[in-house]
Design a protein around this motif. Sequence first.
Motif, short mmCIF file in Angstrom:
data_model
loop_
_atom_site.label_atom_id
_atom_site.label_comp_id
_atom_site.label_asym_id
_atom_site.label_seq_id
_atom_site.Cartn_x
_atom_site.Cartn_y
_atom_site.Cartn_z
N LEU A 16 -3.02 2.12 0.76
CA LEU A 16 -2.83 2.82 -0.51
C LEU A 16 -2.57 4.30 -0.31
CD1 LEU A 16 -5.55 1.08 -2.69
CD2 LEU A 16 -3.12 0.59 -2.57
N GLY A 17 -3.05 4.84 0.80
CA GLY A 17 -2.89 6.26 1.02
C GLY A 17 -1.67 6.63 1.86
N GLN A 78 -4.62 2.18 -6.90
CA GLN A 78 -5.68 3.16 -6.65
C GLN A 78 -6.56 3.34 -7.88
OE1 GLN A 78 -3.16 6.39 -5.37
NE2 GLN A 78 -3.67 6.08 -3.23
#
Length: 198
Positions: A16-17, A78
Amino acid sequence: MTVLRACLAALLGVILGANVMAQNAGSGTVLDTLFAKLQAATDPSAIQSLEAAIWEQWVMVPDMSQRALMMRGIAEMQQQELKTAIETFTRLIGVAPDLSEAWNKRATAYWLMGNFPASLADICETVKREPRHFGAYSGLGMIRAEMGENARAVAAFELARKWNPHIAGIDGEIERLKSLGGDGSAGADPLGCGRPST
């Protein structure tokens, strides 16, 4: 399975990052180099950097409108807006069906919602397009294990380990599943994806 779950949760954070804005210059060659370095790496910080770089390559989308959809879907995940994220990734798959990470992201969202059949279907689409996707294989192994399909779980985890030998806890999980009967043959379709594994 808690160690492996913790590892996969950390992997989800990397997924996700990951930096979607990276430049897409010869990503196939870049990925080949990164995977070769990952196989040989021994330093933990180098391994972590290489894993992150591979994820970054996977989320690269050269087309601006497709990139916007990828970024939106990741942001929605997120924020735990999983249904909306699934809709976004479905739109992305509609315009870019060969983009393996669009399938993997949607598989992850389905998995987080507990929709194992949909997640499995999307994981199979992911590995069809990117046969080295250790994250997808790890997720596939977890789902198969939770479904009691130990031989298929072992087959998936072994492929995850083949492409990334540094996944924490995976050796122990493979041995645990083998002790539960996962050391037998998973048949001609060991992953349950409708084709032989690679």
